[in-house]
Design a protein around this motif. Structure first.
Motif, PDB file in Angstrom:
ATOM      1  N   ILE A   1       0.568  -1.411   0.448  1.00  0.00           N
ATOM      2  CA  ILE A   1      -0.321  -0.279   0.359  1.00  0.00           C
ATOM      3  C   ILE A   1       1.176   1.117   0.552  1.00  0.00           C
ATOM      4  CG2 ILE A   1      -0.251  -0.063   2.647  1.00  0.00           C
ATOM      5  CD1 ILE A   1      -3.404   1.218  -0.186  1.00  0.00           C
ATOM      6  N   ALA A   2       2.162   0.947   0.915  1.00  0.00           N
ATOM      7  CA  ALA A   2       2.751   1.988   0.875  1.00  0.00           C
ATOM      8  C   ALA A   2       4.170   2.439  -0.941  1.00  0.00           C
ATOM      9  CB  ALA A   2       3.735   2.148   1.630  1.00  0.00           C
ATOM     10  N   THR A   3       3.632   1.996  -1.951  1.00  0.00           N
ATOM     11  CA  THR A   3       4.049   2.110  -2.918  1.00  0.00           C
ATOM     12  C   THR A   3       3.421   1.739  -4.303  1.00  0.00           C
ATOM     13  OG1 THR A   3       5.255  -0.744  -2.743  1.00  0.00           O
ATOM     14  CG2 THR A   3       6.865   0.763  -1.378  1.00  0.00           C
ATOM     15  N   ARG A   4       2.721   1.636  -4.038  1.00  0.00           N
ATOM     16  CA  ARG A   4       1.929   0.859  -5.143  1.00  0.00           C
ATOM     17  C   ARG A   4       0.538   1.763  -4.856  1.00  0.00           C
ATOM     18  NH1 ARG A   4       3.871  -0.166  -9.163  1.00  0.00           N
ATOM     19  NH2 ARG A   4       2.352  -1.491 -10.126  1.00  0.00           N
ATOM     20  N   SER A   5       0.033   2.096  -5.434  1.00  0.00           N
ATOM     21  CA  SER A   5      -1.362   2.650  -5.592  1.00  0.00           C
ATOM     22  C   SER A   5      -2.720   1.935  -5.303  1.00  0.00           C
ATOM     23  CB  SER A   5      -2.030   2.909  -7.168  1.00  0.00           C
ATOM     24  OG  SER A   5      -2.493   2.150  -7.835  1.00  0.00           O
ATOM     25  N   PRO A   6      -3.472   2.827  -4.764  1.00  0.00           N
ATOM     26  CA  PRO A   6      -4.892   1.747  -4.161  1.00  0.00           C
ATOM     27  C   PRO A   6      -5.706   0.493  -4.481  1.00  0.00           C
ATOM     28  CG  PRO A   6      -4.811   4.282  -3.501  1.00  0.00           C
ATOM     29  CD  PRO A   6      -4.116   4.292  -3.863  1.00  0.00           C
ATOM     30  N   LYS A   7      -5.606   0.896  -5.798  1.00  0.00           N
ATOM     31  CA  LYS A   7      -6.087   0.393  -6.614  1.00  0.00           C
ATOM     32  C   LYS A   7      -4.599  -1.762  -6.631  1.00  0.00           C
ATOM     33  CE  LYS A   7      -7.903  -0.867 -11.487  1.00  0.00           C
ATOM     34  NZ  LYS A   7      -7.741  -0.126 -13.545  1.00  0.00           N
ATOM     35  N   THR A   8      -3.907  -0.900  -7.253  1.00  0.00           N
ATOM     36  CA  THR A   8      -2.525  -2.186  -7.186  1.00  0.00           C
ATOM     37  C   THR A   8      -2.724  -3.378  -5.279  1.00  0.00           C
ATOM     38  OG1 THR A   8      -1.081  -1.466  -8.800  1.00  0.00           O
ATOM     39  CG2 THR A   8      -0.865  -3.126  -7.158  1.00  0.00           C
ATOM     40  N   TYR A   9      -3.114  -2.600  -4.464  1.00  0.00           N
ATOM     41  CA  TYR A   9      -3.472  -3.101  -3.396  1.00  0.00           C
ATOM     42  C   TYR A   9      -4.658  -3.571  -3.593  1.00  0.00           C
ATOM     43  CZ  TYR A   9      -4.200  -3.452   1.357  1.00  0.00           C
ATOM     44  OH  TYR A   9      -3.921  -4.118   3.188  1.00  0.00           O
ATOM     45  N   PHE A  10      -5.557  -3.036  -3.896  1.00  0.00           N
ATOM     46  CA  PHE A  10      -6.552  -4.009  -3.662  1.00  0.00           C
ATOM     47  C   PHE A  10      -6.531  -5.210  -4.334  1.00  0.00           C
ATOM     48  CE2 PHE A  10      -8.570  -0.199  -1.695  1.00  0.00           C
ATOM     49  CZ  PHE A  10      -8.590  -0.375  -0.814  1.00  0.00           C
ATOM     50  N   ARG A  11      -6.293  -4.893  -6.081  1.00  0.00           N
ATOM     51  CA  ARG A  11      -5.736  -6.406  -6.300  1.00  0.00           C
ATOM     52  C   ARG A  11      -4.823  -7.310  -6.063  1.00  0.00           C
ATOM     53  NH1 ARG A  11      -4.901  -3.509 -12.686  1.00  0.00           N
ATOM     54  NH2 ARG A  11      -7.109  -2.394 -13.852  1.00  0.00           N
ATOM     55  N   CYS A  12      -4.033  -6.863  -4.652  1.00  0.00           N
ATOM     56  CA  CYS A  12      -2.706  -7.648  -4.968  1.00  0.00           C
ATOM     57  C   CYS A  12      -3.225  -8.665  -3.362  1.00  0.00           C
ATOM     58  CB  CYS A  12      -1.316  -6.937  -4.466  1.00  0.00           C
ATOM     59  SG  CYS A  12      -0.598  -6.236  -5.530  1.00  0.00           S
ATOM     60  N   ILE A  13      -4.355  -8.090  -2.587  1.00  0.00           N
ATOM     61  CA  ILE A  13      -5.030  -8.386  -1.325  1.00  0.00           C
ATOM     62  C   ILE A  13      -6.119  -9.770  -2.173  1.00  0.00           C
ATOM     63  CG2 ILE A  13      -6.594  -7.857   0.088  1.00  0.00           C
ATOM     64  CD1 ILE A  13      -4.333  -7.291   1.175  1.00  0.00           C
ATOM     65  N   ALA A  14      -6.529  -8.475  -3.273  1.00  0.00           N
ATOM     66  CA  ALA A  14      -7.928  -9.962  -4.125  1.00  0.00           C
ATOM     67  C   ALA A  14      -7.219 -11.352  -4.495  1.00  0.00           C
ATOM     68  CB  ALA A  14      -8.572  -9.244  -4.975  1.00  0.00           C
ATOM     69  N   LEU A  15      -5.683 -10.708  -5.306  1.00  0.00           N
ATOM     70  CA  LEU A  15      -5.777 -12.492  -6.236  1.00  0.00           C
ATOM     71  C   LEU A  15      -4.965 -12.770  -4.014  1.00  0.00           C
ATOM     72  CD1 LEU A  15      -3.601 -13.887  -8.245  1.00  0.00           C
ATOM     73  CD2 LEU A  15      -1.413 -11.962  -7.530  1.00  0.00           C
ATOM     74  N   ALA A  16      -4.213 -12.679  -3.347  1.00  0.00           N
ATOM     75  CA  ALA A  16      -4.631 -13.190  -2.500  1.00  0.00           C
ATOM     76  C   ALA A  16      -4.878 -14.533  -1.752  1.00  0.00           C
ATOM     77  CB  ALA A  16      -2.834 -12.875  -1.346  1.00  0.00           C
ATOM     78  N   TYR A  17      -6.025 -13.489  -1.965  1.00  0.00           N
ATOM     79  CA  TYR A  17      -6.817 -14.175  -0.770  1.00  0.00           C
ATOM     80  C   TYR A  17      -7.439 -15.275  -1.724  1.00  0.00           C
ATOM     81  CZ  TYR A  17      -7.048 -11.326   3.119  1.00  0.00           C
ATOM     82  OH  TYR A  17      -6.422 -10.604   4.353  1.00  0.00           O
ATOM     83  N   LEU A  18      -7.885 -14.677  -3.318  1.00  0.00           N
ATOM     84  CA  LEU A  18      -8.306 -15.883  -4.439  1.00  0.00           C
ATOM     85  C   LEU A  18      -7.608 -17.056  -4.079  1.00  0.00           C
ATOM     86  CD1 LEU A  18      -9.273 -13.912  -7.527  1.00  0.00           C
ATOM     87  CD2 LEU A  18     -11.001 -14.795  -6.051  1.00  0.00           C
ATOM     88  N   GLY A  19      -6.132 -16.942  -3.825  1.00  0.00           N
ATOM     89  CA  GLY A  19      -5.688 -18.059  -4.262  1.00  0.00           C
ATOM     90  C   GLY A  19      -5.579 -18.798  -2.864  1.00  0.00           C
TER      91      GLY A  19
END
Length: 208
Positions: free
Chosen positions: A55-73
């Protein structure tokens, strides 16, 4: 952007690994120095460690995508493990088969799904709060976000997973001490997280 992209991939993989470990460890109750906790205590602070970096190095949009990807995994992982546990076995009496089925039995899935739900809500809140704060200091924004989220995630997980199963007094004790220990662990991990964040930002200012 290559350094940023690489760091984001690594942080997302770290998030997924520690998320999975935390969820699988959460059914085990432990006691340390008279304090009741779940075994996930040793791993779930790292979920926010990696979340902070993203969240501190990427945009909020990228952050939420990463979170969603980890949870879907993680959701895909426990789904496949459940299918494996109900598949007919060639040697059902083996200790390995019985242990495997015990871990991934349907009775544990209330805990796994409660943990998944609590982490998803809390990491989503973490991202929203962090992005909403109009403060220049990254460490202060992470600290404030962590303090607020720590009041929610552990209590939500324990309520969803154990309400009506464990003694209410014990459950309240676990809620209290888990929140305190999680907050302390997050503050301990804050300096290395800030160091990594600053390193990434110094190498490429165009992090958004």
């Amino acid at each position: 952007m290559r350094v940023i992209e690489t760091s984001t991939v690594i942080a997302t993989l770290g998030l997924f690994c520690f998320l999975t470990a935390s969820n699988l460890a959460s059914p085990k109750a432990i006691q340390a120095l008279g304090v009741h906790l779940t075994a996930g205590f040793f791993t779930y602070p790292f979920v926010y460690f990696f979340s902070s970096i993203i969240i501190a190095t990427r945009s909020p949009k990228t952050y939420f995508r990463c979170i969603a990807l980890a949870y879907l995994g993680y959701l895909a992982f426990i789904s496949m493990m459940y299918l494996a546990s109900i598949t007919p076995e060639s040697n059902p009496d083996s200790n390995y088969s019985q242990s495997f089925n015990l871990i991934y039995s349907l009775s544990n899935y209330r805990i796994y799904l409660a943990s998944l739900c609590a982490y998803f809500v809390s990491t989503f809140m973490f991202g929203v709060i962090f992005s909403s704060l109009k403060i220049n200091s990254i460490s202060i924004r992470i600290s404030i976000s962590t303090i607020i989220v720590s009041l929610v995630d552990v209590k939500l997980f324990l309520a969803l997973a154990y309400l009506g199963v464990k003694n209410n007094d014990l459950l309240l004790s676990i809620m209290f001490w888990s929140s305190i220990t999680k907050l302390v662990a997050q503050l301990v991990l804050l300096p290395p997280a800030i160091f990594i964040i600053n390193t990434i930002r110094d190498r490429d200012e165009c992090c958004f």
